[in-house]
Design an enzyme around this catalytic site. Sequence first.
Site, mmCIF file in Angstrom:
data_model
loop_
_atom_site.group_PDB
_atom_site.id
_atom_site.type_symbol
_atom_site.label_atom_id
_atom_site.label_comp_id
_atom_site.label_asym_id
_atom_site.label_seq_id
_atom_site.Cartn_x
_atom_site.Cartn_y
_atom_site.Cartn_z
ATOM 1 N N CYS A 243 -46.434 -72.489 54.911
ATOM 2 C CA CYS A 243 -46.470 -73.902 54.961
ATOM 3 C C CYS A 243 -46.210 -74.725 53.470
ATOM 4 C CB CYS A 243 -47.735 -74.580 55.311
ATOM 5 S SG CYS A 243 -47.670 -76.043 55.764
ATOM 6 N N HIS A 324 -47.933 -71.643 60.577
ATOM 7 C CA HIS A 324 -49.259 -70.974 60.360
ATOM 8 C C HIS A 324 -49.298 -69.910 61.244
ATOM 9 C CE1 HIS A 324 -51.314 -73.788 57.553
ATOM 10 N NE2 HIS A 324 -50.235 -74.603 57.809
ATOM 11 N N GLU A 326 -51.450 -67.636 61.463
ATOM 12 C CA GLU A 326 -52.815 -67.262 61.597
ATOM 13 C C GLU A 326 -53.788 -68.404 62.406
ATOM 14 O OE1 GLU A 326 -53.160 -70.567 58.861
ATOM 15 O OE2 GLU A 326 -51.740 -68.989 59.131
#
EC number: 6.3.5.5
Length: 355
Positions: A243, A324, A326
């Site tokens: 990001c 993202h 995760e």
Amino acid sequence: MSDAYIALETGEVLEGRARSPGETHGELVFTTPYTGYEESLTDPSYEAQVLTFAYPLIGNYGVRAERFESDRVHPSAVVARELTDDVAVWLQEEGIPAVDSVDTRDLVLDIRDGGAMQCGIAAGPDATPEKAREQLSVCPHMSDISDIGDMVSVDDVEVYPAEGDGPTTALIHCGTKKSIISSLNERGSDVHVFPHDVAPAEIEALDPDLLFISNGPGDPANYEATQSLVEHFLGDIPIAGICLGMQIVANAVNGETEKMEFGHRGVNQPVLDERTGQVVMTTQNHGYMVSDAGDLDVTQINVNDDTPEGAESVDMDVITRQYHPEAHPGPHDTLGFFDDVLSMAAAGAHPEATQ
């Protein structure tokens, strides 16, 4: 009778119900998921923003601290169609103003059409439209918050050991989520978390196998120390970024970044890998983007608007992602990113890290 007001830079003042009192301001943005409000509210990437939930009911499965991505709520205020009492009490305890009974369908369309905008909020028994306008009048633009990294980073080094003999990661905390640390730990990597403005000498003293630049809030141009760190170690240590981390790395390799109209925030952003032709669903939260990847090769793009979602360099050992991998909750299509990153680090790791 209304006891909460949201003053928009368009001149409009919205009325609502105060669920947590206070006066504040911030950049008004929206996110679209049905779930994950705990994770969103504790995501440091929302620092200095007023978070509007597009989904109408927020809080229908309570509040559990084990789902938090950091140790506090980061948006400066919260707007929703309806907040449950659980969430309202949590925000009251955190001192975060919250307003509901707002037509968020209409508000989201305003942001979609006009872009993220500055706003002022006044909520509580003494709230007035004038107080909301006063907050709007002192609301800075995100690009002007030069110390935003200080607001979300750590003051000292934190160490998160893992079971196993994986590569050692130096994670630069620009607003990292706990899930990033957990994802690295679960793959056997010890994670040493450093402040965003750490000096290169401290990283050299650790002698890590991987330099990882985290997500975070604000304009990547305001992370000059982190960018200099990337420039210092480029070509010497494998580097990864998520990001904001991707944006900082791009700026460090002759690339460019720019502010988006209303950003990408949600759990259903489709991303095309141009090498394989595969499309995966991703979770995203960013208001800036890489407009020019510089010396990196763009490998993945957003299907909706063709913006870069992945940029890499085999020669420099760099892998970055705009989304993202995760995210919790969220699609897990891209969790292999962490395996790829740690494999890249292990290839040049110290002997003890590969035993």
